[in-house]
Scaffold this motif. Structure first.
Motif, PDB file in Angstrom:
ATOM      1  N   GLU A 393       0.833  -1.205   0.000  1.00 31.51           N
ATOM      2  CA  GLU A 393       0.000   0.000   0.000  1.00 31.51           C
ATOM      3  C   GLU A 393       0.866   1.253   0.000  1.00 31.51           C
ATOM      4  OE1 GLU A 393      -2.487   3.235   1.252  1.00 31.51           O
ATOM      5  OE2 GLU A 393      -0.818   2.427   2.436  1.00 31.51           O
ATOM      6  N   GLN A 396       1.853   2.811  -3.334  1.00 27.70           N
ATOM      7  CA  GLN A 396       0.810   3.625  -3.974  1.00 27.70           C
ATOM      8  C   GLN A 396       0.723   3.393  -5.486  1.00 27.70           C
ATOM      9  OE1 GLN A 396       1.523   7.716  -2.863  1.00 27.70           O
ATOM     10  NE2 GLN A 396       0.890   7.391  -0.745  1.00 27.70           N
ATOM     11  N   THR A 397       0.967   2.140  -5.889  1.00 31.18           N
ATOM     12  CA  THR A 397       0.884   1.811  -7.313  1.00 31.18           C
ATOM     13  C   THR A 397      -0.216   0.788  -7.600  1.00 31.18           C
ATOM     14  OG1 THR A 397       2.581   0.118  -7.007  1.00 31.18           O
ATOM     15  CG2 THR A 397       3.307   2.301  -7.725  1.00 31.18           C
ATOM     16  N   SER A 399      -4.233  -0.706  -6.936  1.00 34.27           N
ATOM     17  CA  SER A 399      -5.594  -0.406  -6.505  1.00 34.27           C
ATOM     18  C   SER A 399      -6.000  -1.394  -5.405  1.00 34.27           C
ATOM     19  CB  SER A 399      -6.560  -0.547  -7.679  1.00 34.27           C
ATOM     20  OG  SER A 399      -6.601  -1.894  -8.137  1.00 34.27           O
TER      21      SER A 399
END
Length: 621
Positions: A393, A396-397, A399
């Protein structure tokens, strides 16, 4: 090596082949034959198996080996697969040498069932032998204990008129056509004739089994696999003996079993069916194994070759870790499974816990190889999984859906754990500020009431006190007043008065405990707790002589309590006019089998006394 030897016919006992050799060699003295065949004049010929096979093989030629003779020309294969591997090795040594202890290891010496007191033959088999070989001979399948029918012609076996048990121990008996009844016989027309024929055919197939391929250890595991498949194995891996006995006797009733010395007493804790299904070390006669295979509807060959050994509801392990975040994903690293029972379906539930903290469960039993990698429910994700989630997480790449796929969970689970981490972060930031207010309140109270004890402070501020005790205990204990020393009582205790008081209370409590519907074991600890006098019973019993004497009188050992509990159950059954069955008393009383065996005679005596009293009461009334 002998210049010639009568080569054994198909399925002929080696005893029969030697008897024919004795006849054709022209020897008059059987000891001469023994010396020629066994190189010893002291050998005692044995019908079913024999001994001194090492010498015998040397004498009759290189075409034979000890294993070949044992496998093809004795009744040993009838027993071999049902013996432990240790016994098989011992018997192999016995037959090579003097055979000492051979029949005891086979279970044929004492207590042997369906023992045959002579030689038997099938008239049709004898006719075929005469047509094919010119003479009859002793077939090994016709000498098997518990088999009274020919497996090939479904005819009752006939007894040869010369009884070897009445002859000299060293004499060899050869079948002679003139002494045999070869008249045509009708097929068996008795009760259970189909079952007798089936047993004879199964026994014949057992004779064809490779004597070194199977052992009792394998057989028991195969039995358990079939019992598990049919629902006779509990979640705790125990056999449901009561259900098994009832179902077994429905298929093979006791009036048939009794005919073959195999009456099944359900109340006997050591009956042969219980021994067969749970005790590898104790020997069970082959005919009883055949009864069990009939009950399980198993063909001997299919059972031995195709039925897989029981590995439990989830296999034998080790089991794979199914944590997608771990570097050992799908590797067999879990050594232990905890099996419980689903309270609705009664199916076994396996819980698998890995060292990485990942814990998952699934419902069994496993049916297919892929079931090994199935997750029913994840119980604990563990630190490795959570750390991987935070790591992914933070990049941040990905979903939410991509994270869920990578970690093998639902999207909602990812959201839940990410939110939980956020809440923890906020909580740690706010924790210090949350402690300030209760700290201040308690501190002001301590300063305002310098003479108050710890207990008094706690009563003044119960909410703040408990909050600090849970989340800031070290700070709280440092600031609370010092503990006060306990006040010592200066009054002298009258131990005699206290002794009388305790004994009277115990008598009243004892009457109350004895009359309870659900019995409890009366112990010193229970008495002390109920009366609130544990400390005095433990530390000052030497000053309470009356109490100590009465305690020794009423306190129960485990066995005494078991007897009282079972007697209470017997009383209830008699009162309700139910049949008193000791196995049912054992089950309702929750007494383990080995403990119940110790008190069974006492309960039987008690039951007889109760029945005599009831009969006397009915007579007088």
């Amino acid at each position: 090596m002998l210049p010639f030897f009568t080569e054994p016919y198909p399925d002929e006992l080696i005893y029969s082949a030697i008897a024919r050799y004795h006849f054709y060699s022209g020897n008059l003295d059987c000891k001469d034959t023994l010396e020629e065949v066994f190189q010893s004049r002291t050998v005692i010929p044995s019908l079913e198996i024999g001994s001194h096979f090492a010498n015998l093989v040397t004498q009759i030629g290189m075409n034979y080996s000890v294993e070949k003779l044992l496998s093809e020309h004795t009744i040993y294969p009838y027993y071999a697969p049902l013996l432990t591997s240790v016994r098989q090795q011992q018997i192999m040594r016995d037959v090579k040498g003097n055979g000492k202890g051979l029949y005891a290891r086979l279970g044929m010496a004492a207590g042997s069932i369906c023992k045959k007191a002579g030689l038997y033959y099938c008239s049709q088999c004898a006719k075929n032998d005469i047509e094919r070989f010119g003479e009859p001979y002793i077939h090994r399948e016709h000498q098997l204990q518990g088999i009274n029918v020919c497996a090939h012609h479904s005819l009752h076996l006939k007894k040869y008129p010369i009884d070897f048990t009445m002859s000299s121990r060293i004499e060899f008996i050869r079948f002679e056509q003139s002494k045999m009844d070869l008249s045509a016989l009708q097929s068996v027309q008795a009760n259970y004739s189909d079952l007798e024929v089936q047993l004879a055919q199964m026994a014949y197939k057992l004779l064809k089994v490779n004597i070194s391929k199977y052992s009792r250890e394998n057989i028991v595991k195969k039995y358990r696999a079939l019992l598990r498949e049919r629902g006779y194995i509990t979640t705790a891996n125990q056999v449901r003996q009561q259900e098994l006995h009832k179902d077994f006797l429905r298929k093979i009733p006791n009036n048939f079993l009794e005919k073959y010395d195999s009456f099944l007493d359900i109340d006997d804790e050591y009956n042969w069916l219980k021994v067969l299904t749970r005790n590898i070390k104790r020997h069970v006669h082959p005919i009883r194994h055949l009864y069990f295979l009939c009950f399980l509807e198993q063909d001997v060959k299919r059972f031995l070759e195709e039925v897989t050994e029981d590995q439990g509801p989830f296999g034998s392990g080790p089991w794979p870790c199914l944590n997608k975040a771990a570097n050992h994903y799908k590797r067999p690293v879990i050594e232990k499974v905890t099996v419980t029972r689903d309270y609705k379906s009664k199916a076994p539930i396996g819980t698998f816990e890995c060292s990485c903290g990942f814990v998952y469960a699934r419902k069994g039993p496993d049916q297919f190889a892929n079931d090994l990698y199935h997750i029913g429910r994840i119980k604990v994700f563990g630190n490795v999984w959570k750390a991987k989630l935070i790591e992914l997480e933070a990049e941040q790449t990905y979903s939410i859906r991509a994270l869920a796929k990578m970690l093998g969970v639902d999207s909602k689970t990812i959201k839940k754990y990410l939110q939980s981490e956020e809440d923890k972060s906020k909580s740690s930031m706010d924790s210090t500020s949350q402690l300030e207010l209760p700290r201040q309140i308690v501190l002001n109270g301590i300063n305002s009431h310098p003479d108050h004890s710890r207990t008094a402070i706690r009563k003044l501020f119960p909410k703040e006190y408990m909050y600090l005790y849970r989340y800031d205990k070290e700070w709280l204990l440092e600031r609370l007043p010092n503990k006060k020393a306990p006040v010592q009582s200066k009054g002298k205790i009258d131990w005699y008065v206290r002794d009388l008081e305790y004994m009277n209370k115990m008598k009243a409590l004892h009457n109350e405990l004895i009359s309870l519907e659900k019995p409890v074991r009366i112990t010193k600890s229970l008495i002390g707790k109920r009366l609130g006098i544990v400390a005095n019973l433990e530390n000052h019993l030497d000053k309470l002589s009356l109490t100590a004497t009465y305690l020794n009188k009423i306190c129960e050992s485990v066995q005494a309590f078991q007897i009282r509990r079972c007697c209470k159950i017997i009383n209830r059954m008699i009162k309700n006019e139910e049949p008193v069955l000791l196995w049912k008393v054992q089950r309702l009383g929750g007494v383990k089998s080995h403990h119940f065996h110790e008190i069974k005679s006492i309960l039987e005596s008690y039951l007889c006394q109760r029945q005599e009293v009831d009969c006397h009461d009915q007579t007088t009334s």
